[in-house]
Design a protein around this motif. Structure first.
Motif, mmCIF file in Angstrom:
data_model
loop_
_atom_site.group_PDB
_atom_site.id
_atom_site.type_symbol
_atom_site.label_atom_id
_atom_site.label_comp_id
_atom_site.label_asym_id
_atom_site.label_seq_id
_atom_site.Cartn_x
_atom_site.Cartn_y
_atom_site.Cartn_z
ATOM 1 N N VAL A 149 0.836 -1.194 0.000
ATOM 2 C CA VAL A 149 0.000 0.000 0.000
ATOM 3 C C VAL A 149 0.874 1.248 0.000
ATOM 4 O O VAL A 149 0.521 2.270 -0.560
ATOM 5 C CB VAL A 149 -0.941 0.008 1.229
ATOM 6 N N ASP A 150 2.040 1.154 0.626
ATOM 7 C CA ASP A 150 2.907 2.321 0.751
ATOM 8 C C ASP A 150 4.223 2.116 -0.004
ATOM 9 O O ASP A 150 4.487 1.056 -0.546
ATOM 10 C CB ASP A 150 3.170 2.649 2.219
ATOM 11 N N GLU A 151 5.031 3.146 0.000
ATOM 12 C CA GLU A 151 6.323 3.117 -0.677
ATOM 13 C C GLU A 151 7.324 2.288 0.123
ATOM 14 O O GLU A 151 7.241 2.234 1.346
ATOM 15 C CB GLU A 151 6.868 4.542 -0.812
ATOM 16 N N ASP A 152 8.276 1.694 -0.562
ATOM 17 C CA ASP A 152 9.343 0.964 0.110
ATOM 18 C C ASP A 152 10.199 1.945 0.901
ATOM 19 O O ASP A 152 10.376 3.091 0.510
ATOM 20 C CB ASP A 152 10.203 0.237 -0.919
ATOM 21 N N MET A 153 10.690 1.493 2.040
ATOM 22 C CA MET A 153 11.556 2.331 2.852
ATOM 23 C C MET A 153 12.970 2.310 2.285
ATOM 24 O O MET A 153 13.392 1.317 1.703
ATOM 25 C CB MET A 153 11.609 1.795 4.291
ATOM 26 N N VAL A 154 13.675 3.411 2.477
ATOM 27 C CA VAL A 154 15.088 3.425 2.128
ATOM 28 C C VAL A 154 15.859 2.864 3.317
ATOM 29 O O VAL A 154 15.324 2.728 4.417
ATOM 30 C CB VAL A 154 15.581 4.848 1.753
ATOM 31 N N GLY A 155 17.126 2.546 3.105
ATOM 32 C CA GLY A 155 17.925 1.873 4.130
ATOM 33 C C GLY A 155 17.916 2.533 5.493
ATOM 34 O O GLY A 155 17.714 1.875 6.506
ATOM 35 N N TRP A 156 18.125 3.848 5.536
ATOM 36 C CA TRP A 156 18.182 4.511 6.841
ATOM 37 C C TRP A 156 16.836 4.458 7.556
ATOM 38 O O TRP A 156 16.782 4.332 8.784
ATOM 39 C CB TRP A 156 18.681 5.953 6.712
ATOM 40 N N GLN A 157 15.719 4.524 6.811
ATOM 41 C CA GLN A 157 14.401 4.437 7.436
ATOM 42 C C GLN A 157 14.190 3.052 8.055
ATOM 43 O O GLN A 157 13.670 2.925 9.162
ATOM 44 C CB GLN A 157 13.299 4.709 6.410
#
Length: 92
Positions: free
Chosen positions: A46-54
């Motif tokens: 449903v949402d965007e993939d997180m980036v590494g730091w997130q």
């Protein structure tokens, strides 16, 4: 209303895996992470993939939450022991 290949309305769920902690997805109601059974295999984030730091920050916060919950549990148990000892000494 979105339906999966089984004809049922999809279920919105939150992922609690290390790789996708806190991400929302919709999937077949027969989806079961523990068993790997996916029903008709319908799955969509449903949402965007997180980036590494997130992902790192989210996992650190989740670990800290568990650490604090464990500390609270230990403190409660210690308090029970202190109260028990206090009552035992008062009876003497």
């Amino acid at each position: 209303m979105v339906r999966c290949g089984c004809g049922l309305p999809v279920a919105t769920t939150t992922s609690w895996t290390h790789e996708n902690l806190g991400r929302k997805f919709v999937a077949c109601k027969f989806y079961n992470h523990e068993t790997g059974h996916r029903g008709c295999n319908y799955f969509e984030w449903v949402d965007e993939d997180m980036v590494g730091w997130q992902r790192d920050v989210t996992n650190v916060l989740e670990a800290e939450k568990h650490r604090l919950a464990t500390n609270i549990s230990l403190m409660k148990n210690r308090l029970v022991c202190v109260e028990h000892e206090k009552n035992r000494l008062a009876e003497q």
